[in-house]
Scaffold this motif. Structure first.
Motif, short mmCIF file in Angstrom:
data_model
loop_
_atom_site.label_atom_id
_atom_site.label_comp_id
_atom_site.label_asym_id
_atom_site.label_seq_id
_atom_site.Cartn_x
_atom_site.Cartn_y
_atom_site.Cartn_z
N ILE A 298 0.88 -1.31 0.09
CA ILE A 298 0.07 -0.18 -0.11
C ILE A 298 0.84 1.19 0.01
CG2 ILE A 298 -1.42 1.69 1.51
CD1 ILE A 298 -2.83 -1.34 2.30
N ALA A 299 1.87 1.16 0.86
CA ALA A 299 2.76 2.32 0.99
C ALA A 299 3.62 2.67 -0.31
CB ALA A 299 3.65 2.51 2.11
N GLU A 300 3.88 1.75 -0.96
CA GLU A 300 4.91 1.73 -2.08
C GLU A 300 3.96 1.81 -3.48
OE1 GLU A 300 6.65 -2.02 -2.08
OE2 GLU A 300 8.13 -1.52 -0.38
N PHE A 301 2.52 1.80 -3.48
CA PHE A 301 1.69 1.91 -4.77
C PHE A 301 2.10 3.17 -5.22
CE2 PHE A 301 -2.48 2.61 -6.59
CZ PHE A 301 -2.29 1.86 -7.32
N ARG A 302 2.31 3.47 -6.55
CA ARG A 302 2.37 4.80 -7.16
C ARG A 302 1.67 4.63 -8.42
NH1 ARG A 302 4.05 5.48 -2.93
NH2 ARG A 302 6.06 6.70 -2.29
N VAL A 303 0.96 5.72 -8.88
CA VAL A 303 0.28 5.96 -10.41
C VAL A 303 0.89 7.20 -10.81
CG1 VAL A 303 -1.91 6.07 -11.53
CG2 VAL A 303 -1.61 4.29 -9.72
N ASP A 304 1.39 7.29 -11.75
CA ASP A 304 1.85 8.62 -12.44
C ASP A 304 2.83 9.32 -11.36
OD1 ASP A 304 0.84 7.95 -14.74
OD2 ASP A 304 -1.06 9.19 -14.31
N GLY A 305 3.55 8.53 -10.50
CA GLY A 305 4.16 9.31 -9.41
C GLY A 305 3.27 9.74 -8.18
N GLN A 306 2.04 9.40 -8.06
CA GLN A 306 1.47 9.73 -7.08
C GLN A 306 1.12 8.25 -6.07
OE1 GLN A 306 -2.00 12.26 -7.90
NE2 GLN A 306 -1.25 12.39 -10.16
#
Length: 336
Positions: free
Chosen positions: A162-170
């Motif tokens: 969860i903490a590492e999840f990124r989409v377009d850097g977000q």
């Protein structure tokens, strides 16, 4: 300057130099006085007229920019993921615009489940859409997770994902642990598992603002002391930054316990007493039920403001009447 002051060329010159030295000494003393801090750590010399200082605390300072501050709403995995909500979940990311227009600042979203069928995150494309839309509306997203305390390694793995999840850097703006499940593990090993998970999570995510979603102490202390006795408040105190008591007055039918203002106030006060910290950072959760009135939510917001909680949120979005949001939008984000 010091050597010149000792050259006795005339009494007039000596007097002038001595006066200059005295003036400089006065200036040095004045300028050496410490500048008062905004909140002040020292008591005033005049204790009868000076305002009392706030109590000292070891809790981390949480600014108004905290993801847990202000007004929030909640969504569980059953509302928006395909895995638990069906091929067409009842709530889609398009609802973010409606939330923003209602004055909501934070969305609490459940992106994973303690379920062996789903070892990873749920509906990651939907999660990403929620994140991008929320951030575009200057909203924040707190990811929350419900452990069952039977698989600490799996819980930690999902929380780290969860903490590492990124989409377009977000990514998610904070992570909260929903500490309420009691059915699968007996008390002693459950407490041990909770403490171990919390310690490992804090070590793994030292820079993440961690929230502890906790059972309302009014329930566990007074109404049902067998629900989760000997809850390890002291052991958890330094592992979480924000405390989120589930102060759902709508769950109560006992006389005297259904008043929103009293119930929210009492739960916040008890959380802080258990933590032995009168300024523990609290963001209270209220609701839930479409039958709750705007007066109920106004009372909740007033109690939270009086108790200097940093935020108020309502469980959950589909069951919250539209009249609730104007009732809480004037909530004063203060903090202790």
């Amino acid at each position: 300057m010091g050597r010149g002051a000792h050259r006795r060329r005339s009494n007039h010159r000596v007097g002038g130099l001595l006066l200059g030295v005295l003036l400089i000494a006065v200036l040095v003393v004045v300028l050496a006085e410490p500048v008062a801090e905004p909140r002040g750590d020292r008591p005033s010399a005049d204790a009868t007229t000076a305002p009392s200082e706030p109590p000292t605390t070891t809790a981390p300072v949480v600014e108004e920019t905290s993801p847990y501050a202000g007004v929030g709403t909640w969504l569980s995995r059953y509302r928006f993921t395909r895995e638990f909500g069906g091929a067409v979940p009842p709530v889609t990311p398009a609802v973010v615009d409606t939330m923003a227009e209602a004055g909501i600042r934070t969305i609490y979203l459940q992106p994973a489940a303690d379920d062996p069928r789903y070892p990873g995150l749920l509906s990651t494309d939907v999660l990403g859409d929620f994140l991008v839309r929320a951030h575009a509306r200057d909203m924040q997203v707190v990811a929350w997770y419900l452990p069952r305390f039977g698989d600490i390694a799996g819980d930690l793995r999902r929380l780290e994902a969860i903490a590492e999840f990124r989409v377009d850097g977000q990514g998610f703006d904070a992570v909260a642990v929903d500490i309420e499940f009691t059915d699968a593990v007996a008390l002693a090993p459950r407490n041990a598992a909770l403490i171990e998970l919390s310690q490992q999570l804090r070590a793994a995510l030292p820079d993440v603002e961690l929230g502890a979603v906790v059972l309302p102490p009014v329930v566990t202390d007074v109404l049902n002391s067998g629900y989760w006795p000997e809850f390890p408040w002291a052991e958890l105190r330094d592992l979480y930054d924000v405390w989120l008591p589930m102060a759902y007055w709508s769950n109560r039918s006992e006389e005297g316990f259904t008043d929103p203002h009293w119930y929210v106030t009492e739960n916040i006060e008890r959380v802080r007493r258990h933590l032995d910290d009168p300024c523990a950072t609290v963001s209270v959760i209220g609701g839930y039920d479409a039958q709750e009135t705007s007066d109920d939510y106004s009372a909740m917001a007033r109690a939270a403001t009086e108790q200097q909680a940093i935020g108020v949120s309502i469980w959950d979005w589909p069951t919250t009447p539209p009249s609730a949001w104007p009732a809480v939008e004037d909530y004063d984000v203060s903090g202790c």
